[in-house]
Design a protein around this motif. Structure first.
Motif, PDB file in Angstrom:
ATOM      1  N   GLY A  29      -9.160 -34.384   2.637  1.00  0.00           N
ATOM      2  CA  GLY A  29      -9.880 -34.954   2.232  1.00  0.00           C
ATOM      3  C   GLY A  29     -11.356 -34.217   1.292  1.00  0.00           C
ATOM      4  N   GLY A  30     -11.909 -33.713   2.051  1.00  0.00           N
ATOM      5  CA  GLY A  30     -13.090 -33.350   1.721  1.00  0.00           C
ATOM      6  C   GLY A  30     -12.890 -32.147   0.312  1.00  0.00           C
ATOM      7  N   VAL A  31     -11.782 -31.117   0.093  1.00  0.00           N
ATOM      8  CA  VAL A  31     -11.622 -30.871  -0.896  1.00  0.00           C
ATOM      9  C   VAL A  31     -10.497 -31.143  -1.432  1.00  0.00           C
ATOM     10  N   LEU A  32      -9.765 -32.002  -1.859  1.00  0.00           N
ATOM     11  CA  LEU A  32      -9.266 -33.248  -2.996  1.00  0.00           C
ATOM     12  C   LEU A  32     -11.380 -34.269  -3.820  1.00  0.00           C
ATOM     13  N   LEU A  33     -12.134 -34.675  -2.792  1.00  0.00           N
ATOM     14  CA  LEU A  33     -12.608 -35.633  -3.192  1.00  0.00           C
ATOM     15  C   LEU A  33     -13.711 -34.379  -3.946  1.00  0.00           C
ATOM     16  N   LEU A  34     -14.729 -32.793  -3.549  1.00  0.00           N
ATOM     17  CA  LEU A  34     -14.810 -32.122  -3.695  1.00  0.00           C
ATOM     18  C   LEU A  34     -13.954 -31.740  -5.387  1.00  0.00           C
ATOM     19  N   PHE A  35     -13.270 -31.661  -5.836  1.00  0.00           N
ATOM     20  CA  PHE A  35     -12.192 -31.290  -6.795  1.00  0.00           C
ATOM     21  C   PHE A  35     -12.406 -32.444  -7.731  1.00  0.00           C
ATOM     22  N   SER A  36     -12.190 -33.556  -7.033  1.00  0.00           N
ATOM     23  CA  SER A  36     -12.649 -35.111  -8.158  1.00  0.00           C
ATOM     24  C   SER A  36     -14.057 -34.747  -8.675  1.00  0.00           C
ATOM     25  N   ARG A  88      -3.679 -27.863 -14.722  1.00  0.00           N
ATOM     26  CA  ARG A  88      -4.649 -29.447 -16.475  1.00  0.00           C
ATOM     27  C   ARG A  88      -4.076 -30.513 -15.465  1.00  0.00           C
ATOM     28  N   GLN A  89      -3.068 -30.696 -15.640  1.00  0.00           N
ATOM     29  CA  GLN A  89      -2.667 -32.244 -15.412  1.00  0.00           C
ATOM     30  C   GLN A  89      -3.028 -32.271 -14.193  1.00  0.00           C
ATOM     31  N   LEU A  90      -2.428 -31.941 -13.289  1.00  0.00           N
ATOM     32  CA  LEU A  90      -2.934 -32.792 -11.234  1.00  0.00           C
ATOM     33  C   LEU A  90      -4.855 -33.206 -11.911  1.00  0.00           C
ATOM     34  N   GLY A  91      -5.390 -32.558 -12.898  1.00  0.00           N
ATOM     35  CA  GLY A  91      -6.866 -32.979 -12.436  1.00  0.00           C
ATOM     36  C   GLY A  91      -7.198 -33.233 -13.682  1.00  0.00           C
ATOM     37  N   ALA A  92      -6.163 -33.789 -14.949  1.00  0.00           N
ATOM     38  CA  ALA A  92      -6.020 -34.663 -16.024  1.00  0.00           C
ATOM     39  C   ALA A  92      -7.410 -35.334 -15.659  1.00  0.00           C
ATOM     40  N   ASN A  93      -7.218 -36.386 -14.478  1.00  0.00           N
ATOM     41  CA  ASN A  93      -7.291 -38.106 -14.019  1.00  0.00           C
ATOM     42  C   ASN A  93      -8.363 -37.940 -12.250  1.00  0.00           C
ATOM     43  N   ARG A  94      -9.475 -38.744 -12.559  1.00  0.00           N
ATOM     44  CA  ARG A  94     -10.073 -38.030 -11.718  1.00  0.00           C
ATOM     45  C   ARG A  94      -9.572 -39.109 -10.466  1.00  0.00           C
ATOM     46  N   MET A  95      -9.489 -40.343 -11.139  1.00  0.00           N
ATOM     47  CA  MET A  95      -8.761 -42.160 -10.104  1.00  0.00           C
ATOM     48  C   MET A  95      -8.030 -41.241  -8.692  1.00  0.00           C
ATOM     49  N   LEU A 115      -7.298 -37.949  -7.346  1.00  0.00           N
ATOM     50  CA  LEU A 115      -7.744 -37.198  -6.671  1.00  0.00           C
ATOM     51  C   LEU A 115      -9.002 -37.690  -5.838  1.00  0.00           C
ATOM     52  N   ARG A 116      -8.935 -38.516  -6.036  1.00  0.00           N
ATOM     53  CA  ARG A 116     -10.381 -39.606  -5.170  1.00  0.00           C
ATOM     54  C   ARG A 116      -9.796 -40.598  -4.351  1.00  0.00           C
ATOM     55  N   VAL A 117      -8.442 -41.145  -4.972  1.00  0.00           N
ATOM     56  CA  VAL A 117      -7.836 -41.828  -3.540  1.00  0.00           C
ATOM     57  C   VAL A 117      -6.800 -41.509  -2.621  1.00  0.00           C
ATOM     58  N   ALA A 118      -6.419 -39.927  -3.125  1.00  0.00           N
ATOM     59  CA  ALA A 118      -5.703 -39.437  -2.772  1.00  0.00           C
ATOM     60  C   ALA A 118      -6.553 -38.738  -1.054  1.00  0.00           C
ATOM     61  N   GLY A 119      -8.139 -38.288  -1.534  1.00  0.00           N
ATOM     62  CA  GLY A 119      -8.765 -37.711  -0.635  1.00  0.00           C
ATOM     63  C   GLY A 119      -9.562 -38.327  -0.057  1.00  0.00           C
ATOM     64  N   PHE A 120      -9.523 -40.477  -0.209  1.00  0.00           N
ATOM     65  CA  PHE A 120      -9.884 -40.923   0.905  1.00  0.00           C
ATOM     66  C   PHE A 120      -8.977 -41.113   1.727  1.00  0.00           C
ATOM     67  N   ARG A 151     -15.943 -32.364  -9.747  1.00  0.00           N
ATOM     68  CA  ARG A 151     -16.552 -30.923 -10.327  1.00  0.00           C
ATOM     69  C   ARG A 151     -15.883 -31.739 -11.501  1.00  0.00           C
ATOM     70  N   LEU A 152     -14.784 -32.249 -11.711  1.00  0.00           N
ATOM     71  CA  LEU A 152     -14.217 -33.030 -12.984  1.00  0.00           C
ATOM     72  C   LEU A 152     -15.215 -33.671 -13.770  1.00  0.00           C
ATOM     73  N   PRO A 153     -15.019 -33.311 -15.427  1.00  0.00           N
ATOM     74  CA  PRO A 153     -15.883 -34.451 -16.117  1.00  0.00           C
ATOM     75  C   PRO A 153     -14.946 -35.605 -16.687  1.00  0.00           C
ATOM     76  N   LYS A 154     -16.150 -36.391 -16.718  1.00  0.00           N
ATOM     77  CA  LYS A 154     -15.639 -38.266 -17.190  1.00  0.00           C
ATOM     78  C   LYS A 154     -14.984 -38.422 -17.226  1.00  0.00           C
ATOM     79  N   ASP A 155     -14.544 -39.232 -17.529  1.00  0.00           N
ATOM     80  CA  ASP A 155     -13.304 -39.337 -18.727  1.00  0.00           C
ATOM     81  C   ASP A 155     -13.863 -39.830 -20.042  1.00  0.00           C
TER      82      ASP A 155
END
Length: 683
Positions: A299-306, A265-272, A274-279, A308-312
Motif C-alpha cells: 500500500g505504501g508503494v502505491l500511495l507513494l507512486f500516486s 504510462r497507462q497505469l499511471g495516467a490517473n492518480r485516483m 492508485l490511491r484507492v488500491a493503496g488504501f 509523485r504523479l502530476p495532478k490531472d
C-alpha cells in the motif's frame, strides 16, 4: 565473409544443422552448449517481443517460433539418446534434475506438470485463440481498408507511393496474423510432444536401467527419473518463454512506444486508481491474523507512486502548452466541423457483399475502372470529374450499389455476386434473374458467371458486374455534368487555356464576361451533351457575341455555332444526318410566343398546341429509332434553346440542333415534319 552474406546463410545453415541433430548423436559437452543457446535465444525472443512498438515490427516471429520449436525438439531427441545410452546427458540437465527440483522425483514431476498446465492450458490456448480471431478480423477488414486507401488516393489525400505502402502494410498484417495462427499450433504441439517425450524417457529409462544396465528398480528410478524430469524442465523453460512471447505478440496493440513504457504510462495516467488500491491494501491489515508488513509495503508503494504523479489539471495544462494546435483538432472547433460537413460531389456506395469488386486479392478492379472512367469523361466532355468517393454502406440491401451526387442518391442498381449481365432477346433458356440494363433500359438477365460462354454463343451481350457499375456511373456523370462543373473547375480550365492562348482568355474574362457567366454558358452546353474540350473556339465565339449581349441563350448559340461539326458528329450515320424539322408556321408561332425568364427564353404556347407538339414529336422520334436511326430535331437558332427546354422533359435523348450547326454533315435526310396542328406531316 561480409556480414550481409553471413546473415543470409545463418538461418539456412542452422536449419540444416538442426535436421542433422535429429539423426547424429551429440557429445554431452556440445549438448550443454546448445541448451544454453536455446534458453538464451528464447529469452531474447521474449524481450524483443516486449520492446517492439507494433506486432508487424517483429514480422518474422512466426518463422522464429517454428525454428526455435524445431531446435528444442532436436535437443530433446539428442538428450533422450544420451539418457538412454549413457545414463548421463550433460551438466545442465543433471543440475536441473538435482538442484532445481531438490533431487526429488515427486517435486520434479509436480513442477513439470505445473509448467505444462501454465503453458498448454493458459498461455498457448489463449494465444492461439487470439491469433485465430486476429487473423479472421484482419482478413475481414482487409477489403474495407483497401477501399479506404483507394478512396483516399482517388480524392488526392495520399500519393500513389503512400497508397502502395499502405496496401503493402494491409497485406503484411493479414499475412502476419494468418502465420501467427499457424505458429500458435506449433507451440501447442510442442507442449504435447514434451509430455510424450518425458513419459518415453521415464519408461525407456526404467527398461534400459533394469534390463541392460543391471540396475535395481530403485536405482533405475532415481537415475533416469531425475534425468528425464531435468530434460523436461530444460525443454519447458524456453518453451514457456516462447509461449509467453507468442501471447505478447498477438495481444500487442499498436502503440507509440514499447510495451513496458505503454503499460507504465497507462497505469499511471490517473492518480485516483492508485490511491484507492493503496488504501485498500492498507485496509487489509485490519483483518485479524493478517501479516501487516507485506500489505503496508504494498500500500505504501502505491500511495507513494500516486503522490509523485502530476495532478490531472497540471497534465491538461502541460498538454495544452506543449501542443497549442490541438485546439484545432477538438471535435467542436468550427474548422473541423466545417471539414466534416463537406459533401462529396460524387460517391459510390456498395453493399457488404459487393466488397469483392474493390478487393484486388479477389480480382476486383472496380476502383481502377473508375479512375479510367474519369480520364474518359475528361476526353469526351472536356471536364475533370471530381474523385469518386467509394465506400461500403451496411444499410444498403444485399447485392445493391448506389450512386450519390452531392450526398443525395441519384441512381441505384444491382450487381449480384457470382453473376454476369446477359443482354439480348433470347435469354429464356438461360437460368437467372430477369432485370433491365440500368443505362438504356434493355431487357437483360443476371446469369451465373460460369454460363458466360453459353450466353455469348446464343447471341447475347455479356457484361461483368464492374462494367455494369462503371457504365451506370458514366451515364450519371454525363447526365449531371453541368452540376458537377463548379466555379473552381471553370477557373482551372481557364488557367489551362491561358497557358497556351493568353490573349483569348484576357479578352474574354473578366473584361467582357465574369467567371460565373462563363460557367453558365459551359453548364448549358454540358446539359445538352455538348463537349467543352475545345475551349479556345468557345472563348473566341463568346468574346465576339459578348460585345453585343450578355444574355445566356445568344451566348450559348454562339458557342454552339463555333462547335457545329463537333456537335453534329455523334449523330452522323454514313456521313448522313437524319433530321426532324418543325413546320414553318409552328416555328413562327413559337418565335412569337417566346418570353424571357431567368434561365433563358421560354415558350408560352397554349396547352393544346404544346401537348400536340410533344406527342407528335415523341411518336415520330420513336418510329425513326425503331429503324435503328437516331434522329435530331432541327429548328431556327432563335428558338432552338427554348425548344430544347420544352422537349427535353418528354424526350431527353432527342438532340435539338439549329440550322447553322449542320455544317458538319455531308447529307441531310428528312425523317418528317411536325406541323402546327396536332397531327404528323411526313416527308
Amino acid at each position: 565473409m561480409p556480414l550481409k552474406r553471413l546473415s543470409q546463410l545463418a538461418v539456412p545453415v542452422g536449419i540444416v544443422m538442426i535436421i542433422v541433430m535429429l539423426v547424429v548423436p551429440l557429445p554431452a559437452v556440445v549438448l550443454d552448449l546448445l541448451i544454453a543457446f536455446n534458453i538464451s535465444g528464447a529469452l531474447l525472443v521474449l524481450l524483443v517481443a516486449m520492446f517492439v512498438n507494433r506486432p508487424l515490427d517483429f514480422a518474422g516471429f512466426p518463422a522464429v517460433v517454428l525454428v526455435m520449436t524445431l531446435f528444442r525438439l532436436a535437443l530433446n531427441v539428442s538428450a533422450t539418446r544420451l539418457v538412454l545410452l549413457d545414463g548421463y546427458a550433460g551438466k545442465v540437465i543433471e543440475t536441473f534434475g538435482h538442484f532445481v527440483v531438490g533431487g526429488s522425483l515427486i517435486v520434479g514431476l509436480i513442477v513439470f506438470a505445473i509448467l505444462l498446465v501454465i503453458q498448454f492450458v493458459v498461455i498457448t490456448n489463449g494465444a492461439g485463440r487470439v491469433a485465430e480471431v486476429g487473423a479472421r478480423f484482419a482478413l475481414d477488414a482487409m477489403p474495407g481498408k483497401q477501399m479506404a486507401i483507394d478512396a483516399d488516393l482517388n480524392s488526392g489525400l495520399i500519393t500513389e507511393d503512400e497508397a502502395r505502402a499502405r496496401r503493402a502494410e494491409v497485406h503484411a498484417e493479414a499475412d502476419f496474423y494468418g502465420s501467427m495462427d499457424g505458429a500458435s499450433k506449433f507451440v501447442k504441439g510442442d507442449a504435447i510432444a514434451a509430455v510424450i517425450i518425458t513419459l518415453v524417457n521415464l519408461i525407456g529409462g526404467f527398461a534400459v536401467g533394469v534390463a541392460q544396465q543391471g540396475m535395481s528398480f530403485g536405482e533405475a528410478i532415481e537415475t533416469y527419473s531425475l534425468l528425464s524430469v531435468g530434460d523436461g524442465l530444460v525443454s519447458q523453460i524456453p518453451a514457456l518463454l516462447l509461449s509467453v512471447a507468442t501471447g505478447l505478440i498477438v495481444t500487442r496493440s499498436v502503440g507509440k512506444s514499447d510495451m513496458g513504457s505503454d503499460i507504465i504510462r497507462q497505469l499511471g495516467a490517473n492518480r485516483m486508481p492508485l490511491r484507492v488500491a493503496g488504501f485498500a491494501a492498507l485496509g487489509l491489515c485490519l483483518i485479524p491474523g493478517m501479516p501487516k508488513l507485506p500489505f503496508v509495503l504494498a500500500g505504501g508503494v502505491l500511495l507513494l507512486f500516486s503522490a509523485r504523479l502530476p495532478k490531472d489539471e497540471d497534465v491538461a495544462a502541460e498538454a495544452a502548452a506543449d501542443v497549442p494546435s490541438t485546439a484545432l483538432a477538438t471535435p467542436d472547433t468550427p474548422e473541423l466541423l466545417a471539414e466534416q460537413i463537406q459533401v462529396d460531389p460524387l460517391g459510390l456506395e456498395l453493399s457488404a457483399d459487393l466488397i469483392d469488386l474493390v478487393d484486388p486479392s479477389s480480382g476486383g478492379d472496380l476502383l481502377d475502372r473508375v479512375k479510367s472512367l474519369r480520364r474518359k469523361i475528361a476526353t469526351d466532355l472536356g471536364i475533370v470529374a471530381p474523385p469518386v468517393r467509394t465506400r461500403d454502406n451496411l444499410q444498403l440491401p444485399s447485392r445493391t450499389y448506389a450512386i450519390m451526387l452531392f450526398g443525395v442518391e441519384v441512381a441505384r442498381g444491382e450487381a449480384p455476386p457470382g453473376t454476369v449481365l446477359a443482354i439480348g432477346d433470347y435469354l429464356g433458356s438461360l437460368p437467372g434473374v430477369p432485370t433491365q440494363e440500368p443505362v438504356f433500359g434493355l431487357e437483360a438477365k443476371w446469369i451465373p458467371a460460369e454460363l458466360r460462354s453459353q450466353a455469348e454463343l446464343s447471341g447475347a451481350t455479356v457484361v461483368d458486374r464492374a462494367s455494369v457499375i462503371t457504365t451506370h456511373l458514366a451515364e450519371v456523370i454525363t447526365a449531371h455534368a453541368a452540376r458537377l462543373l463548379g466555379r473552381e473547375d471553370v477557373r482551372m480550365l481557364t488557367d489551362v487555356v491561358k497557358r497556351t492562348h493568353p490573349v483569348v482568355v484576357d479578352e474574354l474574362t473578366p473584361a467582357q464576361l465574369s467567371l460565373g457567366e462563363v460557367q453558365r454558358v459551359l453548364q448549358s452546353l454540358l446539359a445538352e451533351g455538348v463537349s467543352i474540350r475545345d475551349l479556345v473556339r468557345i472563348f473566341e465565339a463568346l468574346s465576339l457575341r459578348a460585345a453585343r449581349t450578355k444574355e445566356l441563350d445568344p451566348l450559348v448559340e454562339a458557342a454552339r455555332m463555333a462547335l457545329g461539326p463537333a456537335i453534329v458528329a455523334p449523330y452522323l450515320v454514313d456521313k448522313a444526318l437524319h433530321v426532324i424539322t418543325l413546320d414553318p408556321q409552328l416555328e413562327q408561332r413559337i418565335l412569337e410566343s417566346l418570353r424571357p425568364s431567368e434561365h433563358g427564353h421560354a415558350i408560352a404556347l397554349d396547352p393544346d398546341t404544346s401537348q400536340a407538339l410533344l406527342t407528335n414529336l415523341a411518336q415520330m422520334a420513336a418510329d425513326v429509332e425503331n429503324r435503328n436511326i437516331r434522329p435530331v430535331l432541327v429548328c431556327a437558332p432563335q428558338i432552338r434553346a427554348a425548344v430544347h427546354r420544352l422537349v427535353s422533359p418528354m424526350a431527353p435523348r432527342l438532340a435539338v440542333l439549329s440550322y447553322q450547326e449542320l455544317t458538319g454533315a455531308d447529307q441531310i435526310r428528312s425523317e418528317g415534319v411536325v406541323g402546327a396542328e396536332p397531327r404528323l406531316v411526313h416527308a
